[in-house]
Design a protein around this motif. Structure first.
Motif, PDB file in Angstrom:
ATOM      1  N   SER A  35       0.838  -1.192   0.000  1.00 25.56           N
ATOM      2  CA  SER A  35       0.000   0.000   0.000  1.00 25.56           C
ATOM      3  C   SER A  35       0.874   1.243   0.000  1.00 25.56           C
ATOM      4  O   SER A  35       1.993   1.243   0.528  1.00 25.56           O
ATOM      5  CB  SER A  35      -0.940   0.017   1.218  1.00 25.56           C
ATOM      6  OG  SER A  35      -0.211   0.159   2.420  1.00 25.56           O
ATOM      7  N   ASP A  36       0.338   2.291  -0.595  1.00 22.57           N
ATOM      8  CA  ASP A  36       1.052   3.565  -0.695  1.00 22.57           C
ATOM      9  C   ASP A  36       0.051   4.689  -0.465  1.00 22.57           C
ATOM     10  O   ASP A  36      -0.997   4.737  -1.116  1.00 22.57           O
ATOM     11  CB  ASP A  36       1.699   3.684  -2.080  1.00 22.57           C
ATOM     12  CG  ASP A  36       2.435   5.000  -2.240  1.00 22.57           C
ATOM     13  OD1 ASP A  36       3.549   5.115  -1.728  1.00 22.57           O
ATOM     14  OD2 ASP A  36       1.880   5.910  -2.896  1.00 22.57           O
ATOM     15  N   ILE A  37       0.361   5.582   0.466  1.00 21.42           N
ATOM     16  CA  ILE A  37      -0.510   6.707   0.793  1.00 21.42           C
ATOM     17  C   ILE A  37       0.280   7.998   0.627  1.00 21.42           C
ATOM     18  O   ILE A  37       1.401   8.113   1.134  1.00 21.42           O
ATOM     19  CB  ILE A  37      -1.042   6.604   2.232  1.00 21.42           C
ATOM     20  CG1 ILE A  37      -1.804   5.297   2.448  1.00 21.42           C
ATOM     21  CG2 ILE A  37      -1.944   7.793   2.557  1.00 21.42           C
ATOM     22  CD1 ILE A  37      -2.238   5.065   3.881  1.00 21.42           C
TER      23      ILE A  37
ATOM     24  N   THR B 246       3.823   0.741   2.847  1.00 18.37           N
ATOM     25  CA  THR B 246       3.788  -0.476   3.658  1.00 18.37           C
ATOM     26  C   THR B 246       3.877  -1.697   2.760  1.00 18.37           C
ATOM     27  O   THR B 246       3.140  -1.820   1.777  1.00 18.37           O
ATOM     28  CB  THR B 246       2.488  -0.554   4.481  1.00 18.37           C
ATOM     29  OG1 THR B 246       2.383   0.598   5.318  1.00 18.37           O
ATOM     30  CG2 THR B 246       2.469  -1.800   5.351  1.00 18.37           C
ATOM     31  N   LEU B 247       4.795  -2.595   3.105  1.00 16.97           N
ATOM     32  CA  LEU B 247       4.914  -3.907   2.464  1.00 16.97           C
ATOM     33  C   LEU B 247       4.762  -4.948   3.561  1.00 16.97           C
ATOM     34  O   LEU B 247       5.503  -4.933   4.546  1.00 16.97           O
ATOM     35  CB  LEU B 247       6.262  -4.049   1.764  1.00 16.97           C
ATOM     36  CG  LEU B 247       6.553  -5.424   1.145  1.00 16.97           C
ATOM     37  CD1 LEU B 247       5.533  -5.759   0.062  1.00 16.97           C
ATOM     38  CD2 LEU B 247       7.968  -5.481   0.589  1.00 16.97           C
ATOM     39  N   ALA B 248       3.777  -5.832   3.404  1.00 18.43           N
ATOM     40  CA  ALA B 248       3.490  -6.802   4.459  1.00 18.43           C
ATOM     41  C   ALA B 248       3.236  -8.172   3.862  1.00 18.43           C
ATOM     42  O   ALA B 248       2.785  -8.306   2.720  1.00 18.43           O
ATOM     43  CB  ALA B 248       2.285  -6.352   5.276  1.00 18.43           C
TER      44      ALA B 248
ATOM     45  N   ALA C  79       0.019   0.558  16.605  1.00 17.49           N
ATOM     46  CA  ALA C  79      -0.790   1.751  16.311  1.00 17.49           C
ATOM     47  C   ALA C  79       0.169   2.870  15.940  1.00 17.49           C
ATOM     48  O   ALA C  79       1.074   3.200  16.708  1.00 17.49           O
ATOM     49  CB  ALA C  79      -1.635   2.142  17.516  1.00 17.49           C
ATOM     50  N   ARG C  80      -0.022   3.414  14.755  1.00 17.72           N
ATOM     51  CA  ARG C  80       0.846   4.499  14.295  1.00 17.72           C
ATOM     52  C   ARG C  80       0.161   5.842  14.483  1.00 17.72           C
ATOM     53  O   ARG C  80      -1.061   5.932  14.446  1.00 17.72           O
ATOM     54  CB  ARG C  80       1.200   4.314  12.810  1.00 17.72           C
ATOM     55  CG  ARG C  80       1.971   3.041  12.512  1.00 17.72           C
ATOM     56  CD  ARG C  80       2.424   3.005  11.059  1.00 17.72           C
ATOM     57  NE  ARG C  80       3.081   1.747  10.757  1.00 17.72           N
ATOM     58  CZ  ARG C  80       2.451   0.657  10.333  1.00 17.72           C
ATOM     59  NH1 ARG C  80       1.146   0.706  10.128  1.00 17.72           N
ATOM     60  NH2 ARG C  80       3.110  -0.453  10.093  1.00 17.72           N
ATOM     61  N   PRO C  81       0.932   6.903  14.653  1.00 19.38           N
ATOM     62  CA  PRO C  81       0.326   8.232  14.697  1.00 19.38           C
ATOM     63  C   PRO C  81      -0.280   8.581  13.347  1.00 19.38           C
ATOM     64  O   PRO C  81       0.130   8.057  12.308  1.00 19.38           O
ATOM     65  CB  PRO C  81       1.505   9.152  15.045  1.00 19.38           C
ATOM     66  CG  PRO C  81       2.719   8.406  14.579  1.00 19.38           C
ATOM     67  CD  PRO C  81       2.405   6.956  14.791  1.00 19.38           C
ATOM     68  N   THR C  82      -1.242   9.472  13.347  1.00 14.16           N
ATOM     69  CA  THR C  82      -1.794   9.974  12.098  1.00 14.16           C
ATOM     70  C   THR C  82      -0.836  11.010  11.510  1.00 14.16           C
ATOM     71  O   THR C  82       0.064  11.514  12.189  1.00 14.16           O
ATOM     72  CB  THR C  82      -3.166  10.614  12.335  1.00 14.16           C
ATOM     73  OG1 THR C  82      -2.994  11.765  13.189  1.00 14.16           O
ATOM     74  CG2 THR C  82      -4.119   9.637  13.014  1.00 14.16           C
TER      75      THR C  82
ATOM     76  N   GLU D 280       6.728  -4.020   6.961  1.00 17.89           N
ATOM     77  CA  GLU D 280       7.790  -3.016   6.824  1.00 17.89           C
ATOM     78  C   GLU D 280       7.152  -1.716   6.349  1.00 17.89           C
ATOM     79  O   GLU D 280       6.539  -1.658   5.290  1.00 17.89           O
ATOM     80  CB  GLU D 280       8.843  -3.484   5.827  1.00 17.89           C
ATOM     81  CG  GLU D 280      10.012  -2.513   5.705  1.00 17.89           C
ATOM     82  CD  GLU D 280      11.122  -3.042   4.810  1.00 17.89           C
ATOM     83  OE1 GLU D 280      11.965  -2.237   4.393  1.00 17.89           O
ATOM     84  OE2 GLU D 280      11.141  -4.254   4.538  1.00 17.89           O
ATOM     85  N   THR D 281       7.311  -0.673   7.163  1.00 16.62           N
ATOM     86  CA  THR D 281       6.612   0.588   6.902  1.00 16.62           C
ATOM     87  C   THR D 281       7.560   1.763   7.025  1.00 16.62           C
ATOM     88  O   THR D 281       8.400   1.816   7.928  1.00 16.62           O
ATOM     89  CB  THR D 281       5.445   0.772   7.887  1.00 16.62           C
ATOM     90  OG1 THR D 281       4.536  -0.312   7.745  1.00 16.62           O
ATOM     91  CG2 THR D 281       4.707   2.079   7.621  1.00 16.62           C
TER      92      THR D 281
END
Length: 510
Positions: free
Chosen positions: A261-263, A330-332, A402-405, A355-356
């Motif tokens: 995924s890519d944001i 993110t690659l999971a 949990a990651r920060p926004t 991996e993020t």
């Protein structure tokens, strides 16, 4: 010069003078929807299905008895008799929300091929807000009353495209599922307006006078914001399920999968303030609109433009710090096993590797860059023991994060109303690691009925907490990591059909 003075006059008058809420009646809330769908047989074993829908609605809300308060604890808790009030406001707020959306989906299925589908979804909503607060502020004289008003319009939209499929594979009776999606989220906030002042009543010669003021040293002058946000998300998932039988012949399943995924997020803001020249708050009284009627040139009798008198004029305040970009890649991959261990004991577990890299970059090059770059192993284990034909005990352990926004990671500052605390992100945040422990006993009395008791315990490493910094004028709220935290508790769940107790209530449950 004359040209510059006329340009400033025109620009200052181009903005709307409406800076205060206006009373009006609201119609009833309403919503409408339309949907259609069908399946068409194609040949002997294939079919094409379609579904489409449209929705529209609007709603209104209002309150006028709100209270906003801020207090300080001046000293140790057990030694202070009372809290020290800082702000105490009465609060009124109204909003109107309008939303519409559409969705279309088409799918093809065939027993030997599986199925494939494509879908599109569009949602769009807008919210208009008007808010007014007034009351006591400790930084002002005790005889003064503070007033602030907020007018805002926020428009949000999302376009989502998705292509997915599910296929039977010829080897090992396995099944392949895949999904690819692309979404664009946008938020536009044009002309968010703040207008604040305070007034003091005084009596002279038997007459009561009201003096209006707005010292910018305590709170912002009349101000307008233009904000916009765009976020693009591209995600791909592939899952492979392989059924097999264990050593006792019981049906089991192995699942493998990967995710990419890519944001990307971009946030921009422009800020405009009013500067006073030939007019002051003392002249406008309680009429906010009259104050802005004095925009631009109010006296151009002189032939020399440098001697022209201006009322209030607009000026743009540059603030690169309040613009930011954010990315998250993110690659999971994961492996999961669902298998009976004995006739009564079942194991469901696996591990996910993620991996993020996450970045939050301010538009101000002097601000620190928020960065997270981690590889996480996230195991999960669940045991289900069957005590009887309708009773189970479940034990579970999971490791999650949990990651920060982006909003928390970027050093961007905002506030809800003038006089409110500022909120600012923190570029030094870390992700939170969470270890979850659960136990659950459940008894299925009859179909649709259950009695269950659960206990849970969560252990947090580097949880993110809000904190207040009073060294900043008017106070600053931000977020930080603390060393650890724990949450634990018990849950009770009961669902019982009422027909056995009272026959006419057979279609009801509690």
């Amino acid at each position: 010069t004359r040209e510059e003075a006329l340009l400033l006059d025109r620009i200052s008058k181009d903005f709307s003078n409406v800076m205060s809420p206006i009373a009006a009646d609201a119609p009833v809330n309403q919503s409408f929807s339309l949907a259609t769908g069908n399946q068409i047989e194609v040949g002997n074993n294939s079919a094409v299905g379609y579904l489409a829908s449209l929705t529209w609605g609007q709603s209104y809300s209002f309150y006028d008895n709100g209270e906003v308060g801020r207090w300080n604890l001046a000293g140790p808790f057990d030694e202070v008799e009372a809290r020290d009030p800082q702000r105490r406001f009465t609060d009124s707020k109204a909003s109107r929300e309008v939303s519409w959306g559409g969705m279309a989906r088409v799918a093809y299925k065939n027993p030997s091929f599986g199925h494939i589908s494509a879908s599109y979804m569009r949602t769009q909503g807008a919210e208009s807000n008007a808010r007014s607060l007034s009351g006591f502020w400790s930084d002002l004289p005790s005889s003064a009353t503070f007033e602030t008003r907020v007018l805002g319009w926020v428009e949000r939209s999302m376009n989502s495209y998705q292509l997915e499929g599910q296929h039977k594979l010829p080897f090992l009776s396995s099944e392949l599922e895949w999904r690819s999606s692309y979404a664009i989220n946008e938020q536009d906030e044009p002309d968010l307006r703040y207008f604040s002042n305070h007034f003091t009543e005084r009596t002279r010669n038997g007459e009561t006078q009201v003096i209006y003021q707005s010292p910018a040293s305590l709170y912002p002058p009349p101000i307008r914001y233009y904000r916009n946000l765009e976020e693009k998300t591209f995600a791909n998932n592939v899952d492979l399920s392989i059924p097999f039988s264990n050593w006792s012949g019981a049906k089991s399943k192995l699942k493998l999968g990967v995710q990419l995924s890519d944001i990307d997020r971009d946030y921009g803001q422009r800020r405009f303030e009013y500067e006073e020249d030939g007019i002051s708050y003392r002249q406008y009284g309680p009429d906010v609109n009259a104050y802005f009627a004095q925009a631009g040139i109010i006296d151009s009798a002189s032939a020399d433009p440098s001697r022209w008198i201006f009322g209030n004029v607009i000026t743009e305040v540059k603030s690169p710090k309040n613009n930011f970009t954010g990315t998250q890649n993110t690659l999971a991959g994961y492996a999961m096993l669902d298998m009976p261990v004995t006739r009564k004991l079942r194991f469901i577990g696996g591990v996910r590797v993620e991996e993020t890299e996450m970045l939050g970059i301010s538009g101000d090059a002097d601000q620190p860059e928020g960065r997270l770059q981690n590889t996480d192993w996230l195991p999960s284990a669940n045991l289900v023991y069957q005590l009887g034909s309708r009773m189970n005990v479940r034990l579970a352990y999971t490791h999650t994060i949990a990651r920060p926004t982006f909003r928390e990671l970027a050093p961007y500052t905002n506030f809800e109303f003038a006089g409110d605390y500022l909120f600012e992100g923190n570029a030094n945040l870390k992700r939170t690691l969470i270890r979850n422990y659960d136990v659950r006993w459940e008894w299925f009395l009859n179909p649709g009925e259950i009695i269950a008791v659960s206990g849970f315990y969560k252990d947090f490493e580097n949880p993110i907490e809000r904190y207040q910094d009073n060294s900043v004028p008017n106070g600053l709220l931000s977020v930080q990591n603390v060393e650890s935290a724990r949450i634990y508790g018990v849950e009770l769940e009961v669902r019982k059909q009422l027909g056995e107790l009272i026959s006419p209530l057979r279609n009801f449950s509690i």
